[in-house]
Design an enzyme around this catalytic site. Sequence first.
Site, PDB file in Angstrom:
ATOM      1  CG  HIS A  14      -5.637   3.543   1.802  1.00 26.40           C
ATOM      2  ND1 HIS A  14      -6.169   3.140   0.596  1.00 26.40           N
ATOM      3  CD2 HIS A  14      -6.701   3.670   2.647  1.00 26.40           C
ATOM      4  CE1 HIS A  14      -7.480   3.014   0.705  1.00 26.40           C
ATOM      5  NE2 HIS A  14      -7.826   3.325   1.945  1.00 26.40           N
ATOM      6  CB  SER A  15       0.953   4.440   2.039  1.00 24.36           C
ATOM      7  OG  SER A  15       2.291   4.834   2.185  1.00 24.36           O
TER       8      SER A  15
END
Length: 259
Positions: A14-15
């Site tokens: 997600h990052s």
Amino acid sequence: MSAAPATALVIVSHSARLAEGVVEVAAQMAPDVLLRAAGGTDDGGIGTSFDAVETAVTELLGTDGVDGVTVLTDLGSATMTAESVIEALEDDAAARVSLADGPLVEGAVAGAVAAQGGADHAAVAGAVAEAAGSFGARDVVGTTADAAVAGAGEAPGGGRAGTADEAGGSGEGLRRTFTLTNEVGLHARPAALLARLVAGYDATVTVNGVDGASVLSLMGLGLEKGDEMLVTASGPQAAEALEGVAGAVADGFGEQPTT
């Protein structure tokens, strides 16, 4: 070791920074393996991007020498994105991709080392899954390691790195004991080097009772400078494997010995 591992890895997070960081760590352990980070949304936010994952996977599948790709994910929706990408591939391409189920960081390290050793994409996914078993094993491993070293009590103790203080057959294989001189012990990089080295022989090798081809198991031993390594080997190349380990220990696993 193979100069061009046939399995590449895609790290989906997600990052973007997390994915890039995991790639950076894994690349230290497996320098010849192709790794791609596919983190964050298209506008740089937190989340995942179908296009980013698809681009990473398809580019790697189209790279000369790459036979397969293993995809690792962090959270649930990242897995869903990766599944969607694989489902959208043509059947022949999808058959060359494995979605791994395991911890992101430890799995990426274990998977990359397996790929460096020549494992195909399914086997790399298996190595990622096995990485989950490394959690909470420290005490158990430590007990096993202590018992393993204690079991060699009949052998002469001490010895400097790279010098064997015992060699010979026990009916189950060969074994030798070494003493680490690396300043920070058997940390991630030398553990990865040792795991890759061991995996290159037609032999079953253990280090203080754990699988010598498992980088996470080796790291889990927590061996420090001055600690002993009881290395056992069996199989057609047992002797060669022990000599290989002896050379690596003597070389400080590529790090300059301090004494």
